[in-house]
Write a protein that holds these residues in place. Structure first.
Motif, short mmCIF file in Angstrom:
data_model
loop_
_atom_site.label_atom_id
_atom_site.label_comp_id
_atom_site.label_asym_id
_atom_site.label_seq_id
_atom_site.Cartn_x
_atom_site.Cartn_y
_atom_site.Cartn_z
N GLY A 1 0.82 -1.21 0.00
CA GLY A 1 0.00 0.00 0.00
C GLY A 1 0.85 1.26 0.00
O GLY A 1 0.53 2.24 -0.67
N LEU A 2 1.95 1.21 0.75
CA LEU A 2 2.85 2.35 0.79
C LEU A 2 3.43 2.59 -0.61
O LEU A 2 3.61 3.73 -1.05
N GLY A 3 3.71 1.48 -1.31
CA GLY A 3 4.19 1.58 -2.69
C GLY A 3 3.15 2.23 -3.60
O GLY A 3 3.48 3.05 -4.45
N LEU A 4 1.87 1.88 -3.39
CA LEU A 4 0.80 2.48 -4.20
C LEU A 4 0.72 3.99 -3.95
O LEU A 4 0.58 4.78 -4.88
N LEU A 5 0.81 4.38 -2.67
CA LEU A 5 0.76 5.80 -2.35
C LEU A 5 1.98 6.54 -2.91
O LEU A 5 1.89 7.70 -3.30
N ALA A 6 3.11 5.86 -2.93
CA ALA A 6 4.31 6.46 -3.51
C ALA A 6 4.11 6.67 -5.01
O ALA A 6 4.52 7.71 -5.56
N ILE A 7 3.46 5.72 -5.67
CA ILE A 7 3.17 5.86 -7.11
C ILE A 7 2.28 7.09 -7.32
O ILE A 7 2.48 7.86 -8.25
N ARG A 8 1.29 7.26 -6.45
CA ARG A 8 0.39 8.41 -6.55
C ARG A 8 1.19 9.73 -6.45
O ARG A 8 0.95 10.67 -7.19
N ASP A 9 2.17 9.76 -5.55
CA ASP A 9 2.92 11.00 -5.34
C ASP A 9 3.94 11.26 -6.45
O ASP A 9 4.08 12.38 -6.91
#
Lengths: 243, 346
Positions: B187-195
């Motif tokens: 999930g942290l990776g997904l949020l990093a992709i968003r940023d």
């Protein structure tokens, strides 16, 4: 022993030759400076090594293994980290979460596990403390000052214990006091076994920090050696230092 | 005070769970339960959409296609397996999710080669392609004539209740999956992709695989909900089950509540769907609820661009920072204090 070997690397953007038959050898445990005038191809070399852009010709070997054609995530996984010219962090994640994003050797179980548990969180906090930014761990990346972002970016790259780190202008846009701190952090990490390749325009910073320099001009390597030798090299003076 | 702040959300969650479970007993009116069925459906849909759109920042307007795939899977499954009315068709709901997820795999593999506005357009195109396929594969889907499902022989008073619980289970499952993803390294990776997707790649996040996994999980959950919907309404027409408005509703609810947060899409669905149903029942023929949708969208964009949950949280933290209850308002946060806008919403 060379950690990274770059052989006859070339890259064109349309009619512009950005990197032309460039060869580099980065010995393990060194801090090598990659310098050259604006547009000489330094950042393009970084982007090629880290897989952000495909090469036109040449090869790159990390620990004797070819990394040509691999994507940035695979290359990071092999042990090559990088920072960017303008510090890039994840602005909507906290500083601590920024530290926990890097993925290397995580495996499926690691990816599915809770992000902020145990050993990794302890390591992240220790690294933030090492960089003197432990107090901002719970702040969002977007709320940090530019200097803090620079330190956070370097700290986050170090989380996956890379063997080689490519620093793109670590001194760019930071004040002189922080500059010395950044140099000190790099030296301490280097003493711990991390090899650095540094692109930098601040000649004082580079001369003090690096064990060797490589000079690029128009995409080609025109000189290399000890900082004091490079400083006295008339070819370099002509192409880069200018006077 | 810290203990109270820690336990308050758990107590609130427990109370909400008790009310949700007892709702058909507390309010047995079939019309009310019908509203609850659709509200739970959208709680699940908005939360499932948020796993892709909210966490990665990849806005899909084509998730209605996956809703339709789930509906068709259940409808065809019931017809071909000869399952009669009753609780049997519910057993096919996981199959609807599985097949929708499998369908989403190649769709995501292609669509996720694009980013930003191009991705949005590709997802819309895929949705209309699925709708056209459903209309034209007459031998399989019944074309525009649709599919009929068996009608359960439950009494009128009880009829909606099993569907309410089915939707409640799926909504809970979706929220649980979303919660687990939000706190995992994935999930942290997904949020990093968003940023910053390129930066995420530079620190080893396998962005392509992560995005595809989120897309497939999101689609599979939407497909399961589509399956229950099909059985509830007992028919599957392409225009109804692959309806762009269904996709837009999920997005609107997630935006209203708070994009990329766990509770935002839930709150958005709880606010919008009952209001939308009320308007549809009272002014349905005029489709006045579409004007309501436009109004809500405008309010969100103008006044709450980050959604309700992050905005309220900012206000609350600002209030606490300035002095909290029973204290005089203190000075504004100093430079070392996180500004209200700098706190992560749940």
């Amino acid at each position: 022993m060379s950690l990274l070997e770059v052989e006859r690397l070339s890259k064109r953007f349309g009619g512009v030759v950005a990197v032309d038959d460039c060869s580099l050898s980065i010995p393990k445990g060194s801090i090598i400076g990659l310098i050259g005038p604006n547009g000489s191809g330094k950042t393009t070399v970084f982007n090629l090594i880290t897989g952000f852009i495909p090469r036109d010709a040449g090869d790159m070997r990390f620990k004797s293994r070819s990394i040509a054609g691999l994507g940035p995530d695979r290359i990071y996984g092999l042990g090559i980290g990088r920072t960017f010219q303008l510090a890039r962090i994840f602005p909507r994640l906290t500083a601590l979460e920024n530290m926990l994003v890097p993925v290397r050797r995580a495996g499926m179980g690691g990816l599915l596990a809770r992000a902020q548990w145990g050993h990794e969180k302890t390591r992240a906090m220790a690294m933030l403390e090492f960089m003197d930014i432990g107090s901002v761990a719970s702040m969002l990346g977007g709320a940090l000052s530019y200097g803090q972002r620079k330190l956070l970016e370097l700290a986050a790259v170090m989380m996956a214990e890379p063997e080689l780190v490519l620093l793109d202008e670590p001194a760019g846009g930071v004040n002189p006091a922080l500059l010395e701190r950044i140099a000190d952090h790099i030296r301490r990490l280097n003493a711990g076994g991390v090899t650095f390749l540094v692109v930098e325009h601040n000649m004082g910073f580079v001369m003090n920090l690096c064990t060797e320099l490589v000079v690029l001009a128009q995409g080609r390597v025109i000189a290399g050696g000890k900082p004091e030798d490079v400083r006295a090299n008339p070819v370099v003076l002509d192409a880069y230092l200018g006077a | 005070m810290n203990a109270a702040r820690r336990f308050a959300p758990r107590v609130a969650l427990l109370l909400v769970a008790i009310v949700a479970i007892l709702l058909p007993v507390l309010e047995p009116n079939p019309a009310s339960i019908n509203v609850a069925v659709f509200t739970m459906m959208y709680v699940g849909l908005a939360s499932a959409w948020n796993i892709m759109g909210g966490y990665t920042g990849y806005i899909s307007l084509g998730h209605a296609g996956f809703f339709g795939l789930g509906a068709y899977t259940l409808g065809l499954g019931v017809a071909h397996l000869g399952i009669g009315p009753g609780y049997g068709p519910f057993a096919l709901v996981p199959l609807a999710g599985l097949l929708t997820g499998l369908f989403a795999l190649p769709i995501g593999w292609i669509a996720l080669r694009t980013r930003a506005a191009t991705f949005v357009i590709v997802t819309i195109a895929v949705m209309f392609m699925l709708q056209l396929a459903a209309m034209n594969l007459i031998g399989l889907t019944g074309g525009t004539g649709g599919l009929s499902l068996p009608v359960p022989r439950w009494s009128g008073d009880f009829y909606n209740t099993p569907f309410y619980y089915a939707m409640l289970i799926l909504a809970s499952l979706t929220i649980a999956v979303s919660w687990w993803i939000r706190r995992s390294k994935f999930g942290l990776g997904l949020l990093a992709i968003r940023d910053d997707e390129d930066k995420a790649m530079a620190v080893g996040v396998p962005t392509r695989q992560f995005k595809l996994a989120a897309f497939v999980i999101s689609a599979a959950l939407v497909g399961m909900i589509g399956g229950v919907y099909a059985y509830y309404v007992t028919y599957v027409y392409p225009e109804f089950v692959i309806d762009p408005l269904t996709g837009i509703s999920m997005v609107l609810m997630a935006f209203l509540g708070g994009l990329g947060t766990l509770t935002g899409p839930v709150l958005g669905a709880l606010l919008v769907e009952p209001a939308q149903l009320s308007l549809a029942y009272n002014f349905g023929a005029s489709r006045l609820y579409l004007v309501f949708y436009s109004g809500v969208f405008l309010v969100v964009i103008l006044l709450l661009p980050r959604g309700i949950v992050p905005s309220v949280r900012d206000l609350t933290i600002g209030w606490w920072t300035r002095g909290g209850p029973g204290r005089a308002a203190g000075p504004s946060p100093g430079p070392s204090t996180p500004a209200p806008g700098n706190v992560v919403a749940p």
